[in-house]
Design an enzyme around this catalytic site. Structure first.
Site, PDB file in Angstrom:
ATOM      1  N   GLY A  87      43.616  80.683  48.255  1.00  0.00           N
ATOM      2  CA  GLY A  87      45.022  80.705  48.682  1.00  0.00           C
ATOM      3  C   GLY A  87      45.142  81.018  50.157  1.00  0.00           C
ATOM      4  O   GLY A  87      44.153  81.281  50.835  1.00  0.00           O
ATOM      5  N   ARG A 168      50.392  76.738  63.860  1.00  0.00           N
ATOM      6  CA  ARG A 168      49.956  75.352  63.717  1.00  0.00           C
ATOM      7  C   ARG A 168      50.970  74.531  62.934  1.00  0.00           C
ATOM      8  O   ARG A 168      51.771  75.062  62.175  1.00  0.00           O
ATOM      9  CB  ARG A 168      48.549  75.280  63.109  1.00  0.00           C
ATOM     10  CG  ARG A 168      48.344  76.160  61.902  1.00  0.00           C
ATOM     11  CD  ARG A 168      46.895  76.117  61.441  1.00  0.00           C
ATOM     12  NE  ARG A 168      46.795  76.570  60.059  1.00  0.00           N
ATOM     13  CZ  ARG A 168      45.687  76.603  59.350  1.00  0.00           C
ATOM     14  NH1 ARG A 168      44.558  76.198  59.880  1.00  0.00           N
ATOM     15  NH2 ARG A 168      45.703  77.027  58.105  1.00  0.00           N
ATOM     16  N   ARG A 175      46.138  70.757  50.201  1.00  0.00           N
ATOM     17  CA  ARG A 175      44.688  70.532  50.230  1.00  0.00           C
ATOM     18  C   ARG A 175      44.189  70.063  48.870  1.00  0.00           C
ATOM     19  O   ARG A 175      44.871  70.237  47.862  1.00  0.00           O
ATOM     20  CB  ARG A 175      43.971  71.877  50.504  1.00  0.00           C
ATOM     21  CG  ARG A 175      44.382  72.534  51.746  1.00  0.00           C
ATOM     22  CD  ARG A 175      44.481  74.050  51.578  1.00  0.00           C
ATOM     23  NE  ARG A 175      45.149  74.566  52.774  1.00  0.00           N
ATOM     24  CZ  ARG A 175      44.503  74.944  53.868  1.00  0.00           C
ATOM     25  NH1 ARG A 175      43.199  74.979  53.868  1.00  0.00           N
ATOM     26  NH2 ARG A 175      45.159  75.315  54.928  1.00  0.00           N
ATOM     27  N   ASP A 244      38.619  73.519  49.718  1.00  0.00           N
ATOM     28  CA  ASP A 244      39.899  74.132  50.106  1.00  0.00           C
ATOM     29  C   ASP A 244      40.224  73.862  51.574  1.00  0.00           C
ATOM     30  O   ASP A 244      41.311  74.201  52.033  1.00  0.00           O
ATOM     31  CB  ASP A 244      39.893  75.641  49.833  1.00  0.00           C
ATOM     32  CG  ASP A 244      38.727  76.354  50.499  1.00  0.00           C
ATOM     33  OD1 ASP A 244      37.580  75.985  50.211  1.00  0.00           O
ATOM     34  OD2 ASP A 244      38.969  77.247  51.328  1.00  0.00           O
ATOM     35  N   ASN A 245      39.289  73.262  52.299  1.00  0.00           N
ATOM     36  CA  ASN A 245      39.555  72.923  53.703  1.00  0.00           C
ATOM     37  C   ASN A 245      39.741  71.422  53.893  1.00  0.00           C
ATOM     38  O   ASN A 245      39.689  70.930  55.020  1.00  0.00           O
ATOM     39  CB  ASN A 245      38.401  73.407  54.600  1.00  0.00           C
ATOM     40  CG  ASN A 245      38.371  74.926  54.718  1.00  0.00           C
ATOM     41  OD1 ASN A 245      39.374  75.588  54.475  1.00  0.00           O
ATOM     42  ND2 ASN A 245      37.236  75.472  55.087  1.00  0.00           N
TER      43      ASN A 245
HETATM   44  P1  AMP Z   1      38.054  79.700  55.436  1.00  0.00           P
HETATM   45  O1  AMP Z   1      36.583  79.698  55.282  1.00  0.00           O
HETATM   46  O2  AMP Z   1      38.526  80.172  56.793  1.00  0.00           O
HETATM   47  O3  AMP Z   1      38.664  78.377  55.084  1.00  0.00           O
HETATM   48  O4  AMP Z   1      38.631  80.786  54.419  1.00  0.00           O
HETATM   49  C1  AMP Z   1      38.391  80.750  53.046  1.00  0.00           C
HETATM   50  C2  AMP Z   1      39.410  81.604  52.341  1.00  0.00           C
HETATM   51  O5  AMP Z   1      39.349  82.942  52.799  1.00  0.00           O
HETATM   52  C3  AMP Z   1      40.838  81.149  52.537  1.00  0.00           C
HETATM   53  O6  AMP Z   1      41.525  81.355  51.330  1.00  0.00           O
HETATM   54  C4  AMP Z   1      41.342  82.077  53.622  1.00  0.00           C
HETATM   55  O7  AMP Z   1      42.732  82.240  53.579  1.00  0.00           O
HETATM   56  C5  AMP Z   1      40.610  83.353  53.289  1.00  0.00           C
HETATM   57  N1  AMP Z   1      40.413  84.213  54.482  1.00  0.00           N
HETATM   58  C6  AMP Z   1      39.585  83.989  55.522  1.00  0.00           C
HETATM   59  N2  AMP Z   1      39.669  84.994  56.425  1.00  0.00           N
HETATM   60  C7  AMP Z   1      40.594  85.873  55.958  1.00  0.00           C
HETATM   61  C8  AMP Z   1      41.134  87.102  56.423  1.00  0.00           C
HETATM   62  N3  AMP Z   1      40.753  87.658  57.574  1.00  0.00           N
HETATM   63  N4  AMP Z   1      42.060  87.716  55.659  1.00  0.00           N
HETATM   64  C9  AMP Z   1      42.452  87.175  54.491  1.00  0.00           C
HETATM   65  N5  AMP Z   1      41.980  86.036  53.993  1.00  0.00           N
HETATM   66  C10 AMP Z   1      41.062  85.368  54.699  1.00  0.00           C
HETATM   67 MG    MG Z   2      40.361  77.463  54.914  1.00  0.00          MG
END
Ligand code: AMP
Ligand code: MG
Length: 488
Positions: A87, A168, A175, A244-245
């Site tokens: 999420g 952004r 997604r 998820d990306n």
């Molecule tokens: P990402 O690898 O950046 O796409 O992140 C994967 C998941 O981790 C996503 O659900 C992000 O919202 C969550 N996430 C990454 N960094 C943080 C953070 N500092 N605080 C809360 N959620 C995070």
């Molecule tokens: Mg992400």
């Protein structure tokens, strides 16, 4: 587009958490114009209240009120394994303006933050801001970056850093993971709402098809196949191609440990945390295909509304098989245009592949070598191209250049015309890691000039910009192996 699915199983009201004493680090006037923010002579918003909104400190500016900020739920596969519910852990959807969604990344904890702090550090936010805008200028579908706001608020990563909020913009941030979430819960009602929303807003042509959901899958898959071909053509490595990306609109989203190739190494891994090289440059197309398989399996129940399980699987499987075909066609089109070839000939793919092999063997700078090729003329000799000296096997590259010059003979355009076209697809300037790093280090000392200079250069990546010539150079030797981790 308004994210018009409602209910606490889909999204949660999420007011941003304020940060102390925010200040502008960078701002994108062209994105501001897209959403109608009025600008002053300095190209920053006229209404100073926007700084507060884009910091997450207030919800109204420029006569607008963002009364319903939310975060949304999705799930996904990370590094090939099912990760369950994720999420928007640090992204907050403020609302939409001119049919574009405005998100704040790093504006504090959400319902889906899990163990995270909901923050983003200045370092990674600078990278996301600059790369979003650079990709857009390269003509690659992407979320855009409106602003980068900093604060002295401390954020703990491997070391203590400071916080930033990157705002952004995209038509939608839906997604593959959103589909996977509702599929994992076997919630067909939500799956259908999600698909119907995408069709109504972004894929209306699917409605004319007697299999709208299959057609939706086909279109999303085709967009992402073309997207990854574009990445390959500019040497962009995403770094974290988890499901998820992956955007349902075929946009590049979620810039983290991405990297542009400097020297061409086909198996380059830009993400220091990607030990197995799952997301290496040469694997991106097959990984995107794999992500489309995740989407197909999530959409299976939608086809099941009209078909037996077996029929649904067959339909999706055969549509999924189109991915490599679409990808290959787009890849060939793009690389042919990088070589300035307007016509199609049988040996073209082999010609491109031989060049890439030679570049890989000698670790030649990807961007600069392609850019240099436009200097060749139909009556050039291989040794006239200075960049041939960068190849270890001189005989091999000379043979390739001779074959390439020979191939140019069947092109109808003049040398000048071809050069003009090639210089519109082979950028001179890309966001090289060492450039981003230099800008980050200055910004960490409160000097944002380098971020803004890079922004300016990268908005015209195909122009010569003589005064900035040195920004087109490969990294100095000690900066070549700059590692970028997932930490952000
Ligand atoms: P990402 O690898 O950046 O796409 O992140 C994967 C998941 O981790 C996503 O659900 C992000 O919202 C969550 N996430 C990454 N960094 C943080 C953070 N500092 N605080 C809360 N959620 C995070
Ligand atoms: Mg992400």
């Amino acid at each position: 587009m308004p994210f018009n699915l409602h209910g606490d199983d889909v999204c949660q009201p999420t007011p941003p958490t304020p940060i102390p004493n925010p200040y502008w680090v960078a701002f994108s006037p062209s994105v501001a114009r897209l959403i109608g923010i009025e600008l002053g002579a300095d190209n920053f918003p006229n209404d100073p209240e926007w700084l507060g909104v884009l910091a997450g400190n207030q919800l109204n500016a420029g006569g607008l009120t963002f009364s319903n900020p939310i975060s949304t739920v999705y799930s996904g596969h990370q590094f090939g394994s099912w990760a369950g519910q994720l999420g928007d852990g640090r992204a907050i959807l403020l609302g939409d303006i001119n049919n574009l969604e405005l998100q704040l990344k790093g504006a504090g904890r959400t319902h889906y933050s899990r163990m995270g702090d909901g923050r983003a550090v200045l370092r990674s936010s600078i990278r996301e801001f600059l790369c979003s805008e650079a990709m857009h200028a390269l003509g690659i579908p992407t979320s855009r970056a409106l602003a980068l706001v900093g604060s002295k608020q401390a954020v703990r990563r491997e070391t203590m850093e400071t916080a930033a909020v990157c705002s952004r913009i995209a038509p939608s941030f839906i997604r593959v993971g959103h589909f996977e979430h509702f599929a994992s819960l076997q919630n067909i009602v939500r799956l259908k709402e999600l698909a119907d929303l995408l069709i109504a807003e972004f894929y209306p042509e699917c409605l004319a098809n007697k299999e709208p959901y299959l057609d939706l899958f086909k279109e999303i898959s085709a967009r992402n196949a073309k997207l990854v071909a574009q990445w390959q053509s500019v040497g962009f490595c995403h770094g974290v191609l988890n499901s998820d990306n992956i955007s349902a609109l075929g946009l590049t989203i979620d810039y983290g440990p991405f990297g542009f190739l400097d020297q061409f190494e086909i198996d380059h891994i830009c993400n220091h945390s990607d030990h197995g090289g799952r997301y290496a440059y040469h694997r991106q197309p097959q990984i995107m295909h794999w992500n489309m398989a995740c989407l197909a399996s999530a959409m299976l129940p939608l086809l099941g509304l009209e078909h037996s399980a077996e029929e649904s699987q067959d339909l999706l499987r055969s549509t999924l098989e189109e991915f490599p075909v679409i990808y290959a066609k787009e890849w060939q089109r793009l690389f042919r245009s990088k070589l300035g070839l307007q016509s199609k000939e049988d040996g073209d793919t082999a010609l491109i592949e031989r060049l890439l092999q030679a570049m890989h063997d000698s670790k030649v700078d990807f961007t600069n070598f392609f850019r240099s090729l436009s200097n060749l003329k139909k009556d050039s000799k291989p040794i006239e191209l200075m960049q041939r000296n960068e190849f270890i096997d001189r005989e091999n590259i000379d043979q390739w250049l001779a074959d390439y010059i020979n191939r140019l003979q069947s092109e109808v355009l003049s040398d000048e015309e071809r050069k003009g076209l090639m210089n519109q697809v082979n950028p001179k300037y890309i966001l090289r890691n060492h450039l981003a790093q230099a800008a980050i280090e200055k910004a960490q000392q409160d000097d944002f000039s380098e971020v803004q200079t890079l922004q300016q250069i990268l908005m015209q990546p195909f122009d010569e910009q003589e005064v900035f010539e040195h920004y087109s150079k490969p990294p100095p030797v000690d900066m070549q192996a700059l590692a970028v981790s997932c930490s952000s």
